[in-house]
Write a protein that holds these residues in place. Structure first.
Motif, PDB file in Angstrom:
ATOM      1  N   GLN A  34     -32.331  45.379  58.226  1.00 22.20           N
ATOM      2  CA  GLN A  34     -32.160  47.033  57.721  1.00 22.20           C
ATOM      3  C   GLN A  34     -31.325  46.946  56.410  1.00 22.20           C
ATOM      4  O   GLN A  34     -30.240  46.797  55.928  1.00 22.20           O
ATOM      5  N   TYR A  36     -29.641  50.549  53.913  1.00 25.82           N
ATOM      6  CA  TYR A  36     -28.777  52.111  54.765  1.00 25.82           C
ATOM      7  C   TYR A  36     -28.529  52.532  52.821  1.00 25.82           C
ATOM      8  O   TYR A  36     -27.937  51.624  52.472  1.00 25.82           O
ATOM      9  N   GLN A  38     -25.827  54.861  51.056  1.00 25.83           N
ATOM     10  CA  GLN A  38     -24.360  55.763  51.674  1.00 25.83           C
ATOM     11  C   GLN A  38     -23.986  56.414  49.771  1.00 25.83           C
ATOM     12  O   GLN A  38     -23.194  55.876  49.308  1.00 25.83           O
ATOM     13  N   GLY A  41     -18.588  59.722  50.507  1.00 28.47           N
ATOM     14  CA  GLY A  41     -18.496  60.867  51.352  1.00 28.47           C
ATOM     15  C   GLY A  41     -19.433  61.129  51.938  1.00 28.47           C
ATOM     16  O   GLY A  41     -19.026  62.281  53.316  1.00 28.47           O
ATOM     17  N   ARG A  42     -20.391  60.819  52.528  1.00 30.09           N
ATOM     18  CA  ARG A  42     -21.562  61.410  53.107  1.00 30.09           C
ATOM     19  C   ARG A  42     -21.608  59.533  54.354  1.00 30.09           C
ATOM     20  O   ARG A  42     -21.418  58.890  54.229  1.00 30.09           O
ATOM     21  N   GLY A  43     -22.524  60.123  55.257  1.00 32.02           N
ATOM     22  CA  GLY A  43     -23.163  59.157  56.196  1.00 32.02           C
ATOM     23  C   GLY A  43     -23.922  58.358  55.541  1.00 32.02           C
ATOM     24  O   GLY A  43     -24.778  58.438  54.921  1.00 32.02           O
ATOM     25  N   PRO A  44     -24.201  56.907  56.613  1.00 36.32           N
ATOM     26  CA  PRO A  44     -25.340  55.612  55.300  1.00 36.32           C
ATOM     27  C   PRO A  44     -27.135  57.267  55.498  1.00 36.32           C
ATOM     28  O   PRO A  44     -26.998  57.428  56.994  1.00 36.32           O
ATOM     29  N   PHE A  46     -30.712  55.523  56.476  1.00 37.53           N
ATOM     30  CA  PHE A  46     -32.049  54.465  56.862  1.00 37.53           C
ATOM     31  C   PHE A  46     -32.883  54.683  55.730  1.00 37.53           C
ATOM     32  O   PHE A  46     -33.238  55.532  55.251  1.00 37.53           O
ATOM     33  N   LEU A  89     -25.863  49.875  51.801  1.00 38.52           N
ATOM     34  CA  LEU A  89     -25.308  48.461  52.973  1.00 38.52           C
ATOM     35  C   LEU A  89     -26.512  47.869  53.643  1.00 38.52           C
ATOM     36  O   LEU A  89     -27.893  48.524  53.661  1.00 38.52           O
ATOM     37  N   ILE A 101     -24.026  46.027  63.294  1.00 37.26           N
ATOM     38  CA  ILE A 101     -22.964  46.017  62.361  1.00 37.26           C
ATOM     39  C   ILE A 101     -24.034  45.312  61.173  1.00 37.26           C
ATOM     40  O   ILE A 101     -24.913  45.417  60.115  1.00 37.26           O
ATOM     41  N   PHE A 102     -22.565  46.066  59.865  1.00 39.03           N
ATOM     42  CA  PHE A 102     -22.586  46.427  59.334  1.00 39.03           C
ATOM     43  C   PHE A 102     -21.899  45.234  57.486  1.00 39.03           C
ATOM     44  O   PHE A 102     -20.547  45.410  58.189  1.00 39.03           O
ATOM     45  N   GLY A 103     -22.736  45.417  56.492  1.00 36.78           N
ATOM     46  CA  GLY A 103     -21.748  44.155  55.925  1.00 36.78           C
ATOM     47  C   GLY A 103     -20.947  45.842  55.053  1.00 36.78           C
ATOM     48  O   GLY A 103     -20.848  46.902  55.314  1.00 36.78           O
ATOM     49  N   ALA A 104     -19.966  45.056  53.497  1.00 38.15           N
ATOM     50  CA  ALA A 104     -19.036  46.235  52.970  1.00 38.15           C
ATOM     51  C   ALA A 104     -20.206  47.181  52.422  1.00 38.15           C
ATOM     52  O   ALA A 104     -19.325  47.600  51.799  1.00 38.15           O
TER      53      ALA A 104
END
Lengths: 112, 114
Positions: A34, A36, A38, A41-44, A46, A89, A101-104
């Protein structure tokens, strides 16, 4: 160990150009990948999901490719706009059960 | 249709204190995952709750605990706070097993530990 790698350096491009972001992973066999977005200061949020049996997925100006042999995904934004400036992301799942799980992330700056 | 809501949005604690963060999932979602995101890093998986039970846990110490209520809302508790616990704590909901795989995130709770 399992690892997701994204371009650590920020990507700076000119408005109207195509931005290409890379996601590489090791020691995984994800069923899907996936992307995303971001904002600070906000949520990711999709954007796109691509499954292991799909090579390419498109949504408006976005395109994702998924190469399970290379263990790599490319994320393209065509005709980029300053409003596309954000961190993008890459995420893999399921891994070892149910988790994603996410990358940086890679920061993208689009200049007008 | 309300999305994922988290509270509080910001909070400041001192070392050794305890904190509780709250999350209401998107309507129709029954699975809640918690993530910790340090500055400049990607979200790190803490744990996931489904049917009021912890279904999977990431590599976090026992100081991190959670709960899911019958209405699917969830809490994240962190005891004996350390400076390194300062981060954005994100809650993500999804509609259970199989159906749709993408996560819907709240705006996060920014925790600062002094």
């Amino acid at each position: 160990s399992q690892k997701i790698e994204q371009n650590s350096e920020a990507l700076n491009i000119q408005e109207g150009k195509t931005a290409t972001l890379t996601c590489n992973y090791t020691n995984y066999s994800p069923a899907y990948l996936q992307w995303y977005r971001q904002d600070p200061g906000r949520g990711p949020v999709f954007l796109l999901l691509i499954r292991e049996n799909e090579k390419e997925k498109r949504k408006e100006r976005l395109k994702v490719t998924f190469d399970t042999t290379l263990k790599q995904s490319l994320f393209h934004i065509t005709a980029s706009q300053p409003a596309d400036s954000a961190t993008y992301l890459c995420a893999l799942g399921p891994t070892g059960g149910f988790k994603t799980i996410f990358g940086a992330g890679t920061r993208l700056f689009v200049k007008a | 249709d309300a999305g994922v809501t988290q509270s509080p949005t910001h909070l400041i604690k001192t070392r050794g204190q305890q904190v509780t963060l709250r999350c209401s999932p998107k309507s129709g979602h029954d699975t809640v995952s918690w993530y910790q995101q340090a500055l400049g890093q990607g979200p790190q998986f803490i744990f996931q709750y489904y049917e009021e039970e912890e279904r999977q846990r990431g590599n976090f110490p026992d100081r991190f605990s959670g709960h899911q209520f019958p209405n699917y809302s969830s809490e994240l508790n962190v005891n004996a706070l350390l400076l390194g616990d300062s981060a954005l704590y994100l809650c993500a909901s999804s509609p259970g097993q199989g159906a749709r795989l993408e996560l819907f995130f709240g705006e996060g709770s920014r925790l600062t530990v002094l």
